[in-house]
Design a protein around this motif. Sequence first.
Motif, PDB file in Angstrom:
ATOM      1  N   ALA A  34       3.785   6.936  -5.427  1.00 20.92           N
ATOM      2  CA  ALA A  34       2.377   7.498  -5.407  1.00 20.92           C
ATOM      3  C   ALA A  34       1.194   6.609  -5.723  1.00 20.92           C
ATOM      4  CB  ALA A  34       2.412   8.223  -7.064  1.00 20.92           C
ATOM      5  N   GLU A  35       1.287   5.365  -6.172  1.00 23.08           N
ATOM      6  CA  GLU A  35       0.026   4.276  -6.087  1.00 23.08           C
ATOM      7  C   GLU A  35      -0.067   3.933  -4.679  1.00 23.08           C
ATOM      8  OE1 GLU A  35      -1.183   0.192  -8.386  1.00 23.08           O
ATOM      9  OE2 GLU A  35       0.820   1.138  -8.807  1.00 23.08           O
ATOM     10  N   LEU A  36       1.067   3.626  -3.944  1.00 25.84           N
ATOM     11  CA  LEU A  36       1.022   2.921  -2.488  1.00 25.84           C
ATOM     12  C   LEU A  36       0.266   4.038  -1.727  1.00 25.84           C
ATOM     13  CD1 LEU A  36       4.466   1.607  -2.053  1.00 25.84           C
ATOM     14  CD2 LEU A  36       2.336   0.225  -1.902  1.00 25.84           C
ATOM     15  N   ASP A  37       0.546   5.452  -2.013  1.00 23.49           N
ATOM     16  CA  ASP A  37       0.156   6.437  -1.242  1.00 23.49           C
ATOM     17  C   ASP A  37      -1.598   6.628  -1.495  1.00 23.49           C
ATOM     18  OD1 ASP A  37       0.438   9.155   0.396  1.00 23.49           O
ATOM     19  OD2 ASP A  37      -0.689   9.699  -1.196  1.00 23.49           O
ATOM     20  N   ALA A  38      -1.706   6.567  -2.658  1.00 23.76           N
ATOM     21  CA  ALA A  38      -3.134   6.833  -3.142  1.00 23.76           C
ATOM     22  C   ALA A  38      -4.310   5.714  -2.444  1.00 23.76           C
ATOM     23  CB  ALA A  38      -3.387   6.628  -4.688  1.00 23.76           C
ATOM     24  N   ARG A  39      -3.453   4.361  -2.610  1.00 23.81           N
ATOM     25  CA  ARG A  39      -4.260   3.260  -2.160  1.00 23.81           C
ATOM     26  C   ARG A  39      -4.331   3.081  -0.554  1.00 23.81           C
ATOM     27  NH1 ARG A  39      -2.545  -0.802  -6.755  1.00 23.81           N
ATOM     28  NH2 ARG A  39      -1.715  -2.085  -5.066  1.00 23.81           N
ATOM     29  N   HIS A  40      -3.492   3.853   0.031  1.00 24.77           N
ATOM     30  CA  HIS A  40      -3.253   3.579   1.563  1.00 24.77           C
ATOM     31  C   HIS A  40      -2.796   2.215   1.968  1.00 24.77           C
ATOM     32  CE1 HIS A  40      -5.751   7.379   2.946  1.00 24.77           C
ATOM     33  NE2 HIS A  40      -5.539   7.401   1.647  1.00 24.77           N
ATOM     34  N   GLU A  41      -1.747   1.827   0.810  1.00 22.30           N
ATOM     35  CA  GLU A  41      -1.255   0.451   1.105  1.00 22.30           C
ATOM     36  C   GLU A  41      -0.198   0.221   1.874  1.00 22.30           C
ATOM     37  OE1 GLU A  41      -0.159  -3.066  -2.272  1.00 22.30           O
ATOM     38  OE2 GLU A  41      -1.842  -1.634  -2.751  1.00 22.30           O
ATOM     39  N   PHE A  42       0.127  -0.503   2.803  1.00 19.54           N
ATOM     40  CA  PHE A  42       1.443  -0.956   3.505  1.00 19.54           C
ATOM     41  C   PHE A  42       2.164  -1.377   2.574  1.00 19.54           C
ATOM     42  CE2 PHE A  42       4.096  -2.873   6.307  1.00 19.54           C
ATOM     43  CZ  PHE A  42       4.776  -1.942   7.057  1.00 19.54           C
ATOM     44  N   PRO A  43       3.704  -0.992   2.375  1.00 24.04           N
ATOM     45  CA  PRO A  43       4.592  -1.449   1.453  1.00 24.04           C
ATOM     46  C   PRO A  43       5.303  -2.488   1.693  1.00 24.04           C
ATOM     47  CG  PRO A  43       5.538   0.229   2.608  1.00 24.04           C
ATOM     48  CD  PRO A  43       4.209   0.023   3.332  1.00 24.04           C
ATOM     49  N   TYR A  44       4.751  -3.820   2.003  1.00 26.93           N
ATOM     50  CA  TYR A  44       5.296  -5.084   2.447  1.00 26.93           C
ATOM     51  C   TYR A  44       6.392  -5.542   1.645  1.00 26.93           C
ATOM     52  CZ  TYR A  44       1.202  -5.901   5.590  1.00 26.93           C
ATOM     53  OH  TYR A  44       0.221  -5.817   6.653  1.00 26.93           O
ATOM     54  N   GLU A  45       6.171  -5.381   0.234  1.00 23.40           N
ATOM     55  CA  GLU A  45       7.214  -6.017  -0.673  1.00 23.40           C
ATOM     56  C   GLU A  45       8.392  -4.844  -0.415  1.00 23.40           C
ATOM     57  OE1 GLU A  45       6.250  -6.359  -4.759  1.00 23.40           O
ATOM     58  OE2 GLU A  45       4.719  -7.805  -4.368  1.00 23.40           O
ATOM     59  N   ASP A 212      -7.356   7.314   9.439  1.00 21.87           N
ATOM     60  CA  ASP A 212      -7.638   8.202   8.477  1.00 21.87           C
ATOM     61  C   ASP A 212      -6.949   9.093   8.427  1.00 21.87           C
ATOM     62  OD1 ASP A 212      -8.359   8.844   6.017  1.00 21.87           O
ATOM     63  OD2 ASP A 212     -10.344   9.529   6.398  1.00 21.87           O
ATOM     64  N   LYS A 213      -5.538   9.453   8.094  1.00 21.07           N
ATOM     65  CA  LYS A 213      -4.585  10.305   8.422  1.00 21.07           C
ATOM     66  C   LYS A 213      -4.396  11.297   7.125  1.00 21.07           C
ATOM     67  CE  LYS A 213      -1.544   7.081   8.687  1.00 21.07           C
ATOM     68  NZ  LYS A 213      -0.274   6.173   8.753  1.00 21.07           N
ATOM     69  N   ASN A 217       0.405   7.855   4.123  1.00 27.30           N
ATOM     70  CA  ASN A 217      -0.878   6.994   3.798  1.00 27.30           C
ATOM     71  C   ASN A 217      -0.759   5.673   3.776  1.00 27.30           C
ATOM     72  OD1 ASN A 217      -2.800   9.074   4.045  1.00 27.30           O
ATOM     73  ND2 ASN A 217      -2.658   9.645   1.802  1.00 27.30           N
ATOM     74  N   SER A 218       0.746   5.431   3.422  1.00 26.82           N
ATOM     75  CA  SER A 218       1.087   3.821   3.405  1.00 26.82           C
ATOM     76  C   SER A 218       2.079   3.395   4.421  1.00 26.82           C
ATOM     77  CB  SER A 218       1.923   3.458   2.141  1.00 26.82           C
ATOM     78  OG  SER A 218       3.075   4.279   1.903  1.00 26.82           O
ATOM     79  N   SER A 219       1.794   4.230   5.527  1.00 24.64           N
ATOM     80  CA  SER A 219       2.369   3.789   6.931  1.00 24.64           C
ATOM     81  C   SER A 219       1.224   3.231   7.705  1.00 24.64           C
ATOM     82  CB  SER A 219       3.111   4.908   7.818  1.00 24.64           C
ATOM     83  OG  SER A 219       3.309   4.661   9.091  1.00 24.64           O
ATOM     84  N   ASP A 220       1.574   2.381   8.629  1.00 25.69           N
ATOM     85  CA  ASP A 220       0.522   1.604   9.523  1.00 25.69           C
ATOM     86  C   ASP A 220       0.604   2.282  11.076  1.00 25.69           C
ATOM     87  OD1 ASP A 220      -1.010  -1.027   9.915  1.00 25.69           O
ATOM     88  OD2 ASP A 220       0.463  -0.749  11.837  1.00 25.69           O
ATOM     89  N   THR A 221      -0.753   2.873  11.249  1.00 21.11           N
ATOM     90  CA  THR A 221      -0.758   3.428  12.425  1.00 21.11           C
ATOM     91  C   THR A 221      -2.227   3.133  13.069  1.00 21.11           C
ATOM     92  OG1 THR A 221       0.158   5.436  11.477  1.00 21.11           O
ATOM     93  CG2 THR A 221      -0.500   5.855  13.631  1.00 21.11           C
TER      94      THR A 221
END
Length: 391
Positions: A34-45, A212-213, A217-221
């Motif tokens: 949920a946090e990754l999605d809200a921040r539009h953050e790619f999940p590197y870890e 801006d999708k 949201n945490s996928s890179d496009t």
Amino acid sequence: MTTAFVPGMLPEEYESLRRTVAAFTDEEVAPVSAELDARHEFPYELVAKMGDMGLFGLPFPEEYGGMGGDYFALCLALEEIARENQSLAITLEAGVSLGAMPIHLFGTEEQKRELLPTVIDGRGLAAFGLTEPEAGSDAGGTKTRARLEDGEWVIDGAKAFITNSGTDITRFVTATAVTGTRTGRDGTQKPEISTIIVPNGTPGFTPEPAYDKLGWNSSDTHPLTFDGVRVPEANLLGERGRGYANFLRILDEGRVAIAALSVGAAQGCVDASVKYAKERKAFGKPIGDYQGVSFKIARMEARVAAARAAYYAAASKMVAGEPFKKEASIAKLIASDAAMDNARDATQVHGGYGFMNEYLVARHYRDSKILEIGEGTSEVQLMLIARELGL
């Protein structure tokens, strides 16, 4: 004869993998999604952890750093991850089936040994550059051009909606481009489409600002621009003029993977709805006691069962080396519909809470629509199924 994969009756090596990925999803993916999605953050870890688990190498031979498994193993992993996080699942799907698989299937031995180890350990990603601003479902309408000049390909054009193309760990993009003309069966001149490997950082190759999708949201496009990009002639991937045909094969396989991802999303909606229906009370008893809710969830479960059986059937034929184009389209069509329908119904079951982004079902509602569009729209799947029937 094809050895059919059957839901609930998997051979132990597949079931063990499924359980391992399910535990990873529940323990490490779910708490941060949920946090990754809200921040539009790619999940590197999380991507790195999946690399350590060998998920990016599942269908590739051990000699290139892979796990020596098959495509069905990848599908099982995608299904489990997509229950909680479609963005992470599509990162894996695109990294394997769209990024690394073209190298594995069509690359020279030198290309395989040089490039595959860099993108199947989770420390690097590759992207698939097919779609363009004016060439989506009509992929044959490619406008990007490449010409040979002094032993180099010079590329000019643009691509659109390309997954994994602008991350800090993107290594290269395989891009289709028109490299000349050929005479078609009807005697007319048609574009000759080839595929060329473009390393990240090549001058003139620019991943434009991310989209801006609506979801994922945490996928890179990104859209991509090629402005006089020069790469060695040896960066041609596969036979010249076979780029379009080769990518059609990649898309057939990818549709099975997207079907598996869709099943995971649909299953996630069922799981969340069952839990909520048991806990949420109205008029003095759990809402799951009311047929209006319980029947809705039962129908959701039926969709999951049908969609899972469809992608298992397609994967069975694919792994056995048998024709599977029709089965892949059927699986993709049924499963993407199930994901979208289940997301809508799960949101209804959750009521006002289903409209809140911190709830899983809200993310699935936003994320699932693209499953009916990407890697071949539902309309394209119907066209392909009809064509396979001789219509």
